[in-house]
Design a protein around this motif. Structure first.
Motif, short mmCIF file in Angstrom:
data_model
loop_
_atom_site.label_atom_id
_atom_site.label_comp_id
_atom_site.label_asym_id
_atom_site.label_seq_id
_atom_site.Cartn_x
_atom_site.Cartn_y
_atom_site.Cartn_z
N MET A 64 34.94 39.91 25.17
CA MET A 64 35.00 38.81 26.10
C MET A 64 34.39 37.59 25.44
O MET A 64 33.40 37.67 24.73
CB MET A 64 34.22 39.21 27.37
CG MET A 64 33.86 38.10 28.28
SD MET A 64 33.08 38.61 29.83
CE MET A 64 31.83 39.73 29.32
N ARG A 65 35.03 36.45 25.66
CA ARG A 65 34.53 35.20 25.12
C ARG A 65 34.34 34.21 26.27
O ARG A 65 35.17 34.12 27.16
CB ARG A 65 35.53 34.62 24.13
CG ARG A 65 35.02 33.35 23.46
CD ARG A 65 35.99 32.84 22.45
NE ARG A 65 37.23 32.50 23.15
CZ ARG A 65 38.29 32.01 22.57
NH1 ARG A 65 38.32 31.85 21.27
NH2 ARG A 65 39.37 31.72 23.27
N VAL A 66 33.22 33.51 26.24
CA VAL A 66 32.89 32.54 27.28
C VAL A 66 32.84 31.15 26.65
O VAL A 66 32.24 30.97 25.59
CB VAL A 66 31.51 32.87 27.92
CG1 VAL A 66 31.10 31.79 28.91
CG2 VAL A 66 31.54 34.23 28.57
N SER A 86 29.69 35.13 23.46
CA SER A 86 30.39 36.42 23.45
C SER A 86 29.46 37.52 23.98
O SER A 86 28.97 38.33 23.20
CB SER A 86 30.92 36.74 22.06
OG SER A 86 29.91 36.60 21.10
N ARG A 111 30.43 41.87 32.05
CA ARG A 111 31.73 41.32 32.48
C ARG A 111 31.75 40.90 33.95
O ARG A 111 32.13 39.78 34.29
CB ARG A 111 32.86 42.31 32.21
CG ARG A 111 34.22 41.80 32.64
CD ARG A 111 35.31 42.82 32.36
NE ARG A 111 35.31 43.25 30.98
CZ ARG A 111 35.88 42.59 29.98
NH1 ARG A 111 36.48 41.45 30.21
NH2 ARG A 111 35.86 43.06 28.76
N LEU A 129 35.12 29.05 31.36
CA LEU A 129 36.35 29.78 31.04
C LEU A 129 35.96 31.11 30.43
O LEU A 129 35.17 31.15 29.49
CB LEU A 129 37.20 28.98 30.05
CG LEU A 129 38.44 29.69 29.52
CD1 LEU A 129 39.45 29.90 30.64
CD2 LEU A 129 39.05 28.89 28.39
N VAL A 130 36.52 32.20 30.97
CA VAL A 130 36.26 33.53 30.44
C VAL A 130 37.57 34.04 29.87
O VAL A 130 38.57 34.14 30.56
CB VAL A 130 35.74 34.49 31.54
CG1 VAL A 130 35.49 35.88 30.96
CG2 VAL A 130 34.49 33.94 32.19
N ASP A 131 37.56 34.35 28.59
CA ASP A 131 38.74 34.82 27.88
C ASP A 131 38.62 36.32 27.69
O ASP A 131 37.67 36.79 27.07
CB ASP A 131 38.84 34.10 26.53
CG ASP A 131 40.16 34.33 25.84
OD1 ASP A 131 41.07 34.94 26.45
OD2 ASP A 131 40.29 33.90 24.69
N GLN A 132 39.57 37.05 28.23
CA GLN A 132 39.60 38.50 28.06
C GLN A 132 40.27 38.78 26.72
O GLN A 132 41.42 38.44 26.53
CB GLN A 132 40.38 39.17 29.19
CG GLN A 132 39.97 38.74 30.57
CD GLN A 132 38.55 39.12 30.92
OE1 GLN A 132 37.99 40.06 30.39
NE2 GLN A 132 37.96 38.38 31.83
N LEU A 133 39.56 39.40 25.79
CA LEU A 133 40.08 39.57 24.43
C LEU A 133 40.79 40.90 24.18
O LEU A 133 41.24 41.15 23.08
CB LEU A 133 38.93 39.43 23.43
CG LEU A 133 38.25 38.06 23.41
CD1 LEU A 133 37.09 38.06 22.44
CD2 LEU A 133 39.24 36.98 23.05
N ASP A 160 43.76 42.12 24.81
CA ASP A 160 45.12 42.02 24.28
C ASP A 160 45.13 41.55 22.83
O ASP A 160 46.00 41.91 22.07
CB ASP A 160 45.95 41.06 25.13
CG ASP A 160 46.16 41.59 26.53
OD1 ASP A 160 46.42 40.76 27.42
OD2 ASP A 160 46.08 42.82 26.73
N ARG A 161 44.16 40.75 22.44
CA ARG A 161 44.10 40.23 21.08
C ARG A 161 43.58 41.26 20.09
O ARG A 161 43.75 41.11 18.90
CB ARG A 161 43.22 39.00 21.03
CG ARG A 161 43.80 37.87 21.84
CD ARG A 161 42.93 36.68 21.78
NE ARG A 161 43.44 35.71 22.72
CZ ARG A 161 42.96 34.51 22.87
NH1 ARG A 161 41.93 34.12 22.14
NH2 ARG A 161 43.46 33.68 23.74
#
Length: 75
Positions: free
Chosen positions: A1-3, A37, A43, A59-63, A65-66
């Motif tokens: 997760m990235r913030v 991170s 979460r 903004l919270v990016d769910q990683l 899928d990457r």
């Protein structure tokens, strides 16, 4: 997760620091500091903090899928 926090948008309401103190904290009365991170164990707290932001600066990016290689994603 990235913030990611848009610090130009942040108004220092500190709702995030209240809901996820291990990730967000106020430095002084107006400056927000945060961990970009955080551990996945945080979460739920981070998502609640982002939702509670009155100016939607978080903004919270769910990683997940990457992290999957392109070949595996096509299978």
């Amino acid at each position: 997760m990235r913030v990611v926090v848009d610090l130009s948008r942040c108004q220092g309401y500190a709702q995030c620091a209240f809901l996820a103190p291990e990730v967000f904290r106020m430095h002084g009365e107006e400056a927000l500091m945060y961990h970009p991170s955080p551990d996945d164990a945080r979460r739920e707290q981070v998502l609640r903090a982002a939702a509670a932001c009155p100016v939607q600066a978080i903004l919270v990016d769910q990683l997940e899928d990457r992290d999957v290689p392109a070949e595996a994603a096509q299978s």
